[in-house]
Design an enzyme around this catalytic site. Structure first.
Site, PDB file in Angstrom:
ATOM      1  N   CYS A   3      -3.318   1.561   6.716  1.00 30.01           N
ATOM      2  CA  CYS A   3      -3.724   0.957   8.068  1.00 30.01           C
ATOM      3  C   CYS A   3      -4.194   1.740   8.923  1.00 30.01           C
ATOM      4  O   CYS A   3      -5.085   1.530   9.712  1.00 30.01           O
ATOM      5  CB  CYS A   3      -2.331   0.360   8.451  1.00 30.01           C
ATOM      6  SG  CYS A   3      -0.868   1.256   8.585  1.00 30.01           S
ATOM      7  N   ASN A  31       0.765  -1.605  -0.050  1.00 32.33           N
ATOM      8  CA  ASN A  31      -0.007   0.008   0.110  1.00 32.33           C
ATOM      9  C   ASN A  31       0.983   1.287  -0.102  1.00 32.33           C
ATOM     10  O   ASN A  31       0.481   2.296  -0.824  1.00 32.33           O
ATOM     11  CB  ASN A  31      -1.078  -0.113   1.331  1.00 32.33           C
ATOM     12  CG  ASN A  31      -0.268  -0.330   2.495  1.00 32.33           C
ATOM     13  OD1 ASN A  31       0.679  -0.615   2.456  1.00 32.33           O
ATOM     14  ND2 ASN A  31      -1.075   0.496   3.536  1.00 32.33           N
ATOM     15  N   GLU A  39       3.939  -3.986  12.648  1.00 35.82           N
ATOM     16  CA  GLU A  39       2.982  -2.887  12.535  1.00 35.82           C
ATOM     17  C   GLU A  39       2.095  -3.526  11.778  1.00 35.82           C
ATOM     18  O   GLU A  39       2.172  -3.932  10.421  1.00 35.82           O
ATOM     19  CB  GLU A  39       3.640  -1.702  11.846  1.00 35.82           C
ATOM     20  CG  GLU A  39       2.833  -0.404  12.040  1.00 35.82           C
ATOM     21  CD  GLU A  39       2.019  -0.203  10.663  1.00 35.82           C
ATOM     22  OE1 GLU A  39       0.768  -0.555  10.862  1.00 35.82           O
ATOM     23  OE2 GLU A  39       2.402   0.415   9.568  1.00 35.82           O
ATOM     24  N   LEU A  40       0.742  -3.895  12.351  1.00 33.55           N
ATOM     25  CA  LEU A  40      -0.098  -4.493  11.898  1.00 33.55           C
ATOM     26  C   LEU A  40      -1.510  -3.617  11.520  1.00 33.55           C
ATOM     27  O   LEU A  40      -1.344  -2.580  11.425  1.00 33.55           O
ATOM     28  CB  LEU A  40      -0.559  -5.830  12.540  1.00 33.55           C
ATOM     29  CG  LEU A  40       0.722  -6.608  13.183  1.00 33.55           C
ATOM     30  CD1 LEU A  40       0.391  -7.713  14.068  1.00 33.55           C
ATOM     31  CD2 LEU A  40       1.416  -6.969  11.864  1.00 33.55           C
TER      32      LEU A  40
END
Length: 456
Positions: A260, A130, A226-227
């Site tokens: 995100c 992304n 980093e989810l």
């Protein structure tokens, strides 16, 4: 030889191809980075000078990176320009960062102790599709500044632009300090589980993050994750609805909602729902959907067909359950790519999948609430905790509300305002560890104690 094929998400035309690495090539790449670590770690000033040059090189090659980013990832030109700019800034920030490399331990008669902050060694940087340029920079820059060497593994569909970026940086850096591997999950697994990899930094979905943790556990390798994030925006009763709605339109549909930390759901007081929806629809209706390379385009396509299908399924399910589309819902263009125009949906609640799941696309649900305390309690009970925002004219009260939200970043009267000078990361299922700020450097350092006993 197997190849990764990149396609333009707007036109579906082929953009280019990259060879897939064999397992042996992955091993050789990691060993080059491991061999380079010994000398790279020794001279901090030298590293800072080269990182500053990396920032300049990215700026000088910005136009080429931006055009590839638009064609391969699908975002619009002004978003690509901003991504390359903040990536160059990440290197400048890392070059200027300052931290204590050594401190003294508590004084004890008969011994002295020094505590040093030292790099791990080879870092595996696994990045998604992304924001491929910025998320690569956000890992490479602090890791190199701390004295580590890095092997990047980009998502298969953005191999071209990340490859270009790494090539630009390699023209500045010594051989082996920065490497790249291309391929699918098998290549990623080989990299993460390699015994010469001493640290893994991953950005992506929570599902894949769990897989990364399991793979890294084989070699007891520390990870930064980093989810995902199902980030809420809470609109208070005193908010300026016109300004708030316009700002949330910009935040929610940036990169077609594929961010995100973008607002994924909006909570609005029941008595002001109509006003918010009207203002939001007016602002969203001005966005031109199309090919990001065409001047005047405000939002491009989703990056791939699977993501479009997922978001579309959530929207269709919500409509079938009684939700109302306020604006959008169509494709917005005759181009053949993976398009869905900016969409706002009302008459939903926290039990709807469109609200409860991270949709990662240009569909935003708005939930009417009567109790602010109930909203805060609901958010606290949910698994994600990446970002959130609070909107209101009483800044002190809005800040008080923001402090009650359990998330890595909470903004007041703004959203997804990511800055390289500030630490960024999540809590709960949104991950752990930090990128950005001094904390981003420290995440790539570990403490080592040297204790010396003196002769009596």
């Amino acid at each position: 030889m197997d190849e990764l094929i990149s396609r333009n998400p707007a036109t579906l035309d082929e953009v280019g191809r990259v060879p897939v690495f064999s397992m042996e090539e992955v091993d050789r790449t990691v060993e080059r980075a491991h061999a380079a670590f010994g000398s790279w770690r020794t001279d901090r000033r030298y590293r800072q000078d080269l990182l500053h040059r990396c920032s300049l090189e990215l700026t000088q090659h910005a136009s080429r990176l931006e055009s590839t980013l638009v064609a391969e990832q699908g975002k619009v030109s002004f978003e690509a320009q901003g991504e390359v700019w903040i990536s160059a800034r990440a290197f400048a920030h890392a070059a200027a960062a300052d931290w204590m490399e050594e401190t003294s331990g508590p004084e004890v008669v008969g011994r002295t102790a020094r505590i040093r902050q030292v790099p791990f060694g080879v870092v595996a940087a696994v990045v998604p599709w992304n924001f491929p340029v910025f998320l690569t920079a956000a890992k490479i820059a602090p890791a190199l500044a701390a004295g580590n060497t890095v092997v990047v593994k980009p998502a298969e569909s953005v191999a071209l632009v990340v490859g270009q970026m790494v090539s630009i940086l390699q023209s500045v850096l010594p051989r082996g300090v920065l490497e790249i591997v291309h391929g699918g999950p098998d290549v990623g697994r080989r990299l993460v589980e390699h015994r010469s990899v001493r640290k893994v930094s991953f950005t992506g979905s929570t599902t894949v993050g769990r897989q990364i943790m399991r793979q890294a556990a084989e070699t007891i390798t520390p990870v930064t994750l980093e989810l995902g994030g199902n980030d809420p925006a809470i609109v208070l009763g005193d908010a300026d609805m016109t300004r708030t709605a316009a700002a949330l339109v910009r935040s929610a549909f940036f990169n077609a909602g594929q961010m995100c930390v973008a607002p994924k759901r909006v909570y609005v007081p029941h008595g002001r729902l109509e006003e918010f929806c009207d203002a939001f629809a007016a602002a969203a209706g001005q966005i031109v959907v199309g090919d990001g390379a065409v001047p005047g385009t405000g939002m491009g396509p989703l990056h791939n067909e699977a993501q479009l299908d997922f978001v579309r399924s959530l929207l269709d399910k919500a409509i079938a359950g009684g939700a109302t589309v306020v604006v959008g819902g169509g494709r917005g263009t005759d181009l053949p790519g993976w398009f869905l125009e900016p969409t706002l949906v009302r008459d939903v609640d926290d039990s709807d999948d469109l609200v409860a799941l991270e949709q990662f696309g240009p569909v935003l649900p708005v939930v009417a609430y009567r109790s602010l305390d109930a909203v805060i309690e609901t958010l606290g009970s949910q698994e994600f905790g990446l970002g959130a925002s609070v909107w209101g004219t009483d800044e002190a009260f809005a800040t008080t509300v923001a402090e009650r939200i359990e998330a890595g970043s909470v903004w007041v009267n703004q959203h997804n305002a990511v800055e390289v000078e500030l630490p960024f990361g999540g809590v709960k299922a949104s991950g752990f560890g930090r990128e950005g700020g001094l904390a981003g450097i420290e995440d790539f350092l570990q403490s080592r104690v040297l204790s010396v006993k003196h002769p009596t």
